[in-house]
Enzyme design. Structure first.
Site, mmCIF file in Angstrom:
data_model
loop_
_atom_site.group_PDB
_atom_site.id
_atom_site.type_symbol
_atom_site.label_atom_id
_atom_site.label_comp_id
_atom_site.label_asym_id
_atom_site.label_seq_id
_atom_site.Cartn_x
_atom_site.Cartn_y
_atom_site.Cartn_z
ATOM 1 N N THR A 59 0.829 -1.205 0.000
ATOM 2 C CA THR A 59 0.000 0.000 0.000
ATOM 3 C C THR A 59 0.866 1.258 0.000
ATOM 4 O O THR A 59 0.561 2.225 -0.702
ATOM 5 C CB THR A 59 -0.951 0.000 1.205
ATOM 6 O OG1 THR A 59 -1.706 -1.214 1.193
ATOM 7 C CG2 THR A 59 -1.904 1.177 1.164
ATOM 8 N N CYS A 60 1.929 1.245 0.759
ATOM 9 C CA CYS A 60 2.825 2.415 0.808
ATOM 10 C C CYS A 60 3.475 2.641 -0.553
ATOM 11 O O CYS A 60 3.520 3.769 -1.049
ATOM 12 C CB CYS A 60 3.895 2.224 1.877
ATOM 13 S SG CYS A 60 3.235 2.033 3.553
ATOM 14 N N ALA A 61 3.950 1.571 -1.165
ATOM 15 C CA ALA A 61 4.557 1.672 -2.491
ATOM 16 C C ALA A 61 3.536 2.190 -3.504
ATOM 17 O O ALA A 61 3.854 3.031 -4.352
ATOM 18 C CB ALA A 61 5.107 0.318 -2.921
#
Length: 168
Positions: A59-61
């Site tokens: 999700t962060c990527a």
């Protein structure tokens, strides 16, 4: 203190995001060249602070990729991707992905960004990392939009952040 969830389990943060209309708190973060950057280094720009726990999660990527694509090409705008990852990891990810419309910044050294913005996790398995959040700041340094994502594994509301940015 704010409460968000991680896979449905409550976790707490150190405070709450700055209020819309308030001056953005200053920060001291480290870029991928190991230089210290502060809010004043971006004076006169519209800023999107894309804040996340770790670049090494899907999700962060995805949020870094999405903001690189959508907001990175807007005029007079800088997208600052902020986590407590080491600058080396942030640099490696952006280089491997070919992302050059975002600025990667780390709170690994000073560790006050999370406190000043109220989004450092204080409980749970992510304690010590930063809560997934978006803060949009106008050219005069005022906060014009905030979102702390309620469920940490979810992506932020890109559309709302970009609309706030374009209407600034």
């Amino acid at each position: 203190m704010a409460t968000v969830t991680l896979k449905g389990n409550n976790i707490e943060t150190s405070g709450t995001l700055p209020k819309t209309g308030s001056k953005a708190p200053d920060f001291s973060l480290t870029n991928t060249d190991l230089e210290t950057k502060t809010l004043s280094d971006y004076k006169g720009y519209k800023l999107v602070l894309n804040i996340f726990p770790s670049i090494d999660t899907g999700t962060c990527a995805a949020s870094v990729r999405q903001f690189n694509q959508e907001a990175g090409e807007l005029e007079n705008t800088k997208v600052l991707c902020i986590s407590r990852d080491l600058p080396f990891a942030l640099s490696r990810f952006c280089a491997a992905e070919g992302l050059d419309n975002v600025v990667s910044l780390s709170d690994f050294k000073d560790r006050n960004f999370g406190k000043n913005y109220g989004i450092a996790f204080t409980t749970g398995p992510l304690e010590g990392l930063l809560s997934r959040s978006v803060v949009v700041i106008n050219e005069t340094g005022n906060v014009i939009y905030t979102e702390q994502v309620q469920e940490t594994v979810n992506e932020p509301n890109y559309k709302a952040a970009l609309e706030a940015l374009m209407n600034a």
